[in-house]
Design an enzyme around this catalytic site. Structure first.
Site, PDB file in Angstrom:
ATOM      1  N   TYR A  46       0.991  -1.195   0.359  1.00  3.80           N
ATOM      2  CA  TYR A  46       0.207  -0.314  -0.141  1.00  3.80           C
ATOM      3  C   TYR A  46       1.110   1.325  -0.104  1.00  3.80           C
ATOM      4  O   TYR A  46       0.480   2.366  -0.903  1.00  3.80           O
ATOM      5  CB  TYR A  46      -0.958   0.218   1.631  1.00  3.80           C
ATOM      6  CG  TYR A  46      -2.481  -1.028   1.278  1.00  3.80           C
ATOM      7  CD1 TYR A  46      -2.364  -1.996   0.959  1.00  3.80           C
ATOM      8  CD2 TYR A  46      -3.274  -0.678  -0.310  1.00  3.80           C
ATOM      9  CE1 TYR A  46      -2.943  -3.233   1.120  1.00  3.80           C
ATOM     10  CE2 TYR A  46      -4.012  -1.167  -0.219  1.00  3.80           C
ATOM     11  CZ  TYR A  46      -4.498  -2.898   0.314  1.00  3.80           C
ATOM     12  OH  TYR A  46      -5.581  -3.584  -0.072  1.00  3.80           O
ATOM     13  N   ARG A  54       2.048   1.524  -3.501  1.00  3.25           N
ATOM     14  CA  ARG A  54       0.169   2.079  -4.371  1.00  3.25           C
ATOM     15  C   ARG A  54       0.908   4.398  -3.943  1.00  3.25           C
ATOM     16  O   ARG A  54      -0.202   4.521  -4.401  1.00  3.25           O
ATOM     17  CB  ARG A  54      -0.696   1.566  -3.731  1.00  3.25           C
ATOM     18  CG  ARG A  54      -0.815   0.291  -4.968  1.00  3.25           C
ATOM     19  CD  ARG A  54      -1.871  -1.228  -4.183  1.00  3.25           C
ATOM     20  NE  ARG A  54      -2.959  -0.597  -4.527  1.00  3.25           N
ATOM     21  CZ  ARG A  54      -4.610  -0.935  -4.326  1.00  3.25           C
ATOM     22  NH1 ARG A  54      -4.237  -1.416  -3.868  1.00  3.25           N
ATOM     23  NH2 ARG A  54      -4.499  -0.653  -4.571  1.00  3.25           N
ATOM     24  N   VAL A  91      -9.646   3.461  -4.889  1.00  3.23           N
ATOM     25  CA  VAL A  91      -9.099   3.987  -3.728  1.00  3.23           C
ATOM     26  C   VAL A  91      -8.072   5.516  -3.427  1.00  3.23           C
ATOM     27  O   VAL A  91      -7.717   5.638  -2.464  1.00  3.23           O
ATOM     28  CB  VAL A  91      -8.653   3.054  -2.601  1.00  3.23           C
ATOM     29  CG1 VAL A  91      -9.884   1.784  -2.485  1.00  3.23           C
ATOM     30  CG2 VAL A  91      -7.340   1.954  -3.397  1.00  3.23           C
ATOM     31  N   HIS A 145     -15.049   1.257  -1.886  1.00  8.76           N
ATOM     32  CA  HIS A 145     -14.191  -0.060  -1.026  1.00  8.76           C
ATOM     33  C   HIS A 145     -12.866   0.644  -0.577  1.00  8.76           C
ATOM     34  O   HIS A 145     -11.296   0.561  -0.261  1.00  8.76           O
ATOM     35  CB  HIS A 145     -13.115  -0.293  -2.322  1.00  8.76           C
ATOM     36  CG  HIS A 145     -14.154  -0.876  -3.033  1.00  8.76           C
ATOM     37  ND1 HIS A 145     -13.881  -1.680  -5.127  1.00  8.76           N
ATOM     38  CD2 HIS A 145     -15.673  -1.826  -2.991  1.00  8.76           C
ATOM     39  CE1 HIS A 145     -14.894  -2.220  -4.988  1.00  8.76           C
ATOM     40  NE2 HIS A 145     -15.514  -2.445  -3.959  1.00  8.76           N
ATOM     41  N   PRO A 204     -13.132   0.486 -22.549  1.00 12.86           N
ATOM     42  CA  PRO A 204     -12.923   0.117 -24.041  1.00 12.86           C
ATOM     43  C   PRO A 204     -12.582  -1.853 -24.619  1.00 12.86           C
ATOM     44  O   PRO A 204     -12.521  -2.548 -25.516  1.00 12.86           O
ATOM     45  CB  PRO A 204     -11.299  -0.059 -23.986  1.00 12.86           C
ATOM     46  CG  PRO A 204     -10.659   0.339 -23.067  1.00 12.86           C
ATOM     47  CD  PRO A 204     -12.302   0.711 -22.305  1.00 12.86           C
TER      48      PRO A 204
END
Ligand code: BV8
Length: 238
Positions: free
Chosen positions: A50, A53, A86, A102, A201
């Site tokens: 995390y 990220r 998130v 979320h 897409p």
């Protein structure tokens, strides 16, 4: 009503949830890491994922899809924006009312029962570190995201189901429509006879059932939707 998935952040450079993860995380499956079990068995590993990220999100910017959604909020009398993402990019693009289905990657919470600590995540510390201690009770913190097997926050769930019940148009944008209960929202809209538009897409399980499918990136399709709203409404004859 708009339901967003990680495809909305793809053009900002945030890998979608099912894209192969890069670098150090290439050999990990996000579906396995985003669980309470993974955090319980190796808190430092999950915490570092995390942090990676968070760092990535700090380095990217909202893309035209996020800005178009913020503009839609201003143009329409009512808009409920439900995001599975998130990354906080909707808010950075100016959306004022975002339902984070979320949770949020940039916020820390304390997992200790009864503590209730919640605070902005600090700067990613050195790589090897595990979860920092809760400033209130000392227990290791966790990111304020909803892991697989965890319940969606009650207020987010309530707002989403209320919006499905009274929206007159439902957009599903940039989601593989695989994760529940988020994916169930489009199904509820269809069951209620609400027109559903999918922007993606690639085909998803929703594609065959959607009333309209725009097979284009969100960063192209959503600004086009906003542009069409800006056209003067031709008075209907008679
Ligand atoms: C719950 C936060 C119960 C963490 C996430 C069997 C059947 C059905 C359901 C289940 C089942 N077994 C288990 C379940 C439940 C489970 C679930 O749905 N599993 C699925 C995978 C089978 N759900 C849960 O566990 C949920 N909780 O059910 O609780 C409960 C109730 C009461 C009490 C206790 C428990 C919790 C789910 C939340 C998990 N957390 N994220 C984190 O981020 O680390 S989910 C995660 O996946 C992300 O939020 C992500 O958004 C989400 C969905 O993925 P997508 O957003 O769709 O992203 P994805 O990569 O899949 O797809 C991207 C799409 O974008 C693609 O279609 C691509 O074509 C498109 N795209 C790419 N580029 C673009 C684009 N589109 C537009 N423009 C582009 N440029």
């Amino acid at each position: 009503m708009v339901l967003c998935g990680s495809g909305v952040s793809a053009e900002s450079g945030v890998p979608t949830f099912r894209d192969a993860m890069t670098g150090l995380w290439e050999r990990y499956d996000p579906m396995q890491l985003a669980t309470p079990e993974a955090f319980a068995s190796d808190p430092a590993l999950v915490w570092q994922w995390y942090q990676w990220r968070r760092q990535l999100v700090h380095e990217v910017a909202p893309n035209p899809a996020h800005y178009a959604l913020a503009e839609l909020e201003r143009l329409l009398p009512r808009l409920t924006l439900i995001t599975q993402n998130v990354d906080g990019l909707h808010q950075r693009a100016g959306s004022a009312d975002v339902v984070e289905f979320h949770g949020n990657l940039l916020t820390d919470i304390c997992p200790a029962a009864g503590c209730g600590y919640r605070g902005a995540g600090g700067e990613p510390a050195d790589e090897a570190s595990g979860p920092p201690p809760c400033p209130q009770c000392g227990v290791g913190l966790r990111p304020a995201v909803v892991w697989f097997g965890e319940a969606i926050p009650g207020d987010a769930l309530d707002r989403a189901f209320a919006a499905v019940a009274d929206c007159d148009l439902f957009f599903s944008v940039g989601t593989s429509s695989l994760v529940y209960p988020a994916a169930g929202l489009a199904e509820q809209a269809l069951a209620a006879g609400v027109p559903v538009v999918e922007i993606n897409p690639n085909p998803t399980p929703l594609t065959p059932a959607a009333d309209h499918v725009i097979s284009a990136p969100a960063g192209t399709a959503l600004p086009a939707v906003v542009e069409s709203l800006r056209q003067p409404v031709h008075q209907q004859d008679g």
